[in-house]
Design an enzyme around this catalytic site. Structure first.
Site, mmCIF file in Angstrom:
data_model
loop_
_atom_site.group_PDB
_atom_site.id
_atom_site.type_symbol
_atom_site.label_atom_id
_atom_site.label_comp_id
_atom_site.label_asym_id
_atom_site.label_seq_id
_atom_site.Cartn_x
_atom_site.Cartn_y
_atom_site.Cartn_z
ATOM 1 N N GLU A 54 0.915 -0.543 -4.977
ATOM 2 C CA GLU A 54 -0.266 0.334 -5.093
ATOM 3 C C GLU A 54 0.252 1.742 -5.373
ATOM 4 O O GLU A 54 0.700 2.451 -4.481
ATOM 5 C CB GLU A 54 -1.084 0.270 -3.790
ATOM 6 C CG GLU A 54 -2.403 1.039 -3.858
ATOM 7 C CD GLU A 54 -2.234 2.497 -3.509
ATOM 8 O OE1 GLU A 54 -2.321 3.343 -4.440
ATOM 9 O OE2 GLU A 54 -2.009 2.804 -2.332
ATOM 10 N N ASP B 160 0.825 -1.202 0.000
ATOM 11 C CA ASP B 160 0.000 0.000 0.000
ATOM 12 C C ASP B 160 0.868 1.265 0.000
ATOM 13 O O ASP B 160 1.989 1.266 0.504
ATOM 14 C CB ASP B 160 -0.897 -0.024 1.240
ATOM 15 C CG ASP B 160 -2.019 0.998 1.181
ATOM 16 O OD1 ASP B 160 -2.529 1.248 0.074
ATOM 17 O OD2 ASP B 160 -2.391 1.534 2.240
ATOM 18 N N ASP C 142 -11.973 1.021 -2.054
ATOM 19 C CA ASP C 142 -12.434 2.371 -1.718
ATOM 20 C C ASP C 142 -13.348 2.984 -2.778
ATOM 21 O O ASP C 142 -13.884 4.077 -2.562
ATOM 22 C CB ASP C 142 -11.229 3.307 -1.526
ATOM 23 C CG ASP C 142 -10.578 3.144 -0.165
ATOM 24 O OD1 ASP C 142 -11.259 2.678 0.770
ATOM 25 O OD2 ASP C 142 -9.386 3.488 -0.028
#
Length: 517
Positions: A353, A305, A404
């Site tokens: 990411e 991430d 998200d």
């Protein structure tokens, strides 16, 4: 690293699974049924959200209390011998049985029921373990002790931290008495001598149960030819065992966030600690290497991430409330980012990411290292002209959305008409498809095909987009019961018999074969 080849899979949080024996939340016991569905649908990769231990009562998988270990909430109680030995579900009180039935039947995760139900069940099972296994030193207790000793520092810090946190009424660790706050050996020995060792052992025991069950999941996945992809948060919460044990590398004198951009004039203040990479370098990144090694033991691939954070961090402090970058110059960003990703990917498969506003050189360096980054169909465009997914680089991951984003069906119907028309003109799979505001079965099929036929070696499809439903996993910037509570409608062992998911498997298998995955 490159990629494991041209394959596709699902994004589905573990908490979203459903089974006949769960306690109102997905658990490790529900995963084999999903793997069977994936095999029928020709899907080779399952991406989950973080499975790390989280803050008590906090449903967010990103509210992590440790960079190591697994969330006990996902333990399948049906497979815990001590729970069954004490009567299993039959030994629950009438009130607990009613709450369990309510939690199982709920359309979303009822954390208000799940947390106390599982906590009580674990406590009952551990009492039995202490009396019938630990005290008489049975082979099972010796197996647990051997595993515990093999884990090393992370487990002892986590278990001790969690036990002290309970003793201190869950006050953040920087509000503990000085001896505990600063980890003075005499203070730690004293608090353990005051009867805390049993609670330390309890939290270590939960981690043992979780890892034993996760190892079974790994074997089940391998048997169905499914690769497991974890999600590695960039940083850990302030009130965590790692921040307590390693304040030199996880700094709290400033707060991590992101700088101002087109979406936010002030940027974002995440209220999280930041990495002192210079301090890490002094011991050759020992903590970072241990974290990477532990994650690699759990997963075949892992999603790293906030990849840009390994190049540069945006932090704020009292002197600089608007924030600043550390390091300060681009040359160091480039050098540092490349070094960190070489370290993170050593002997392991990772996906970076790289979404949001990031410098162009980040994607270039990741590409040079042959590390796949993200290509989200709806975001891959130049002004109002979408990019042809067939031209995406092979070393990348294509997807229709993330945890998200709103599901593809909702995005399509809320998009402007010119956006829908532009996407349909650019995505070859829309040729001959009637473009309407309604997310029709033909549009749904064309969207899945557009992702699967992309040039990217890796394709990951959110479960909701596979089905064409409109349920969200998370709405960023909000705190509500709807976040991190999505559950699939079917038990996983019924996915190949329920009409909706049976048809989805057949459709996805055909599209996947057609895309040469």
């Amino acid at each position: 690293m490159s990629t494991p080849g041209r394959l596709s899979g699902l994004l589905l949080p573990l908490f979203s699974l459903r089974s006949r024996t769960d306690f109102g939340i997905g658990d490790f016991g529900a995963m084999d049924g999903l793997f069977s569905w994936m095999k029928a649908a020709r899907q080779r990769l399952l991406m989950v959200l973080p499975l790390l231990p989280t803050a008590p009562g906090d449903p967010s998988p990103y509210a992590t209390r440790s960079a190591f270990g697994l969330n006990p909430l996902f333990i399948d109680l049906n497979q815990v011998p001590e729970f069954q030995a004490t009567g299993g579900e039959g030994a629950l009180s009438d009130t607990q049985k009613q709450q369990l039935a309510e939690a199982r039947g709920a359309p979303r995760v009822r954390y208000d029921l799940v947390f106390p139900l599982k906590d009580a069940a674990f406590a009952r099972a551990f009492d039995h373990f202490e009396q019938h296994e630990w005290t008489p030193r049975t082979p099972r207790s010796q197996e647990f002790q051997k595993w515990r000793e093999a884990q090393g520092e992370w487990l002892e810090s986590y278990a001790l931290f969690t036990a002290i946190s309970e003793k201190e009424d869950r006050r953040p660790w920087w509000q503990w008495p000085e001896g505990l706050r600063t980890r003075q050996p005499e203070a730690l020995r004293a608090v353990q001598a005051q009867g805390l060792e049993r609670r330390v052992r309890y939290h270590a025991w939960l981690q043992w149960l979780a890892e034993v069950q996760w190892n079974q999941v790994r074997a089940q996945a391998k048997a169905k030819d499914v690769l497991l992809c974890g999600d590695e948060p960039f940083i850990i919460g302030q009130d965590s065992s790692d921040c307590w044990a390693h304040p030199d590398i996880l700094r709290r004198d400033a707060r991590l966030g992101v700088p101002p951009d087109d979406f936010s004039a002030t940027g974002q203040d995440w209220g999280l600690p930041y990495f002192d990479f210079a301090a890490m370098e002094k011991d050759d990144y020992a903590w970072l290497k241990k974290r990477a090694a532990k994650a690699a033991s759990y997963y075949d691939l892992r999603r790293v991430d906030h990849a840009v954070g390994y190049f540069r961090q945006w932090i704020r402090d009292e002197k600089n409330p608007t924030g600043y970058f550390v390091p300060a110059d681009e040359a160091t960003w480039r050098r540092q980012g490349e070094k960190h990703f070489r370290l993170l990917s050593e002997g392991a498969g990772i996906v970076a990411e790289d979404l949001g506003v990031i410098p162009p050189f980040v994607r270039q360096i990741l590409a040079d290292l042959k590390l796949p980054g993200y290509r989200v169909l709806r975001w891959e465009r130049d002004d109002n002209t979408y990019r042809d997914p067939h031209r995406f680089p092979a070393v990348s991951l294509v997807t229709t959305g993330t945890h998200d984003t709103e599901p593809q069906a909702e995005w399509w119907e809320q998009a402007r008409e010119d956006e829908r028309q532009s996407a349909a003109r650019t995505w070859p799979e829309f040729q001959g498809v009637a473009v309407t505001r309604e997310f029709t079965p033909d549009i749904h099929r064309a969207t899945l095909a557009a992702a699967l036929n992309a040039g990217s070696d890796l394709c990951v499809l959110p479960w909701q987009d596979v089905l064409g439903t409109r349920d969200r996993i998370n709405l960023p910037g909000t705190m509500g019961d709807a976040n991190w509570a999505y559950r699939i409608a079917q038990n996983t062992d019924a996915l190949l018999t329920e009409p909706q998911t049976k048809d989805a498997a057949e459709r996805l298998a055909w599209l996947t074969a057609s895309s040469r995955r």
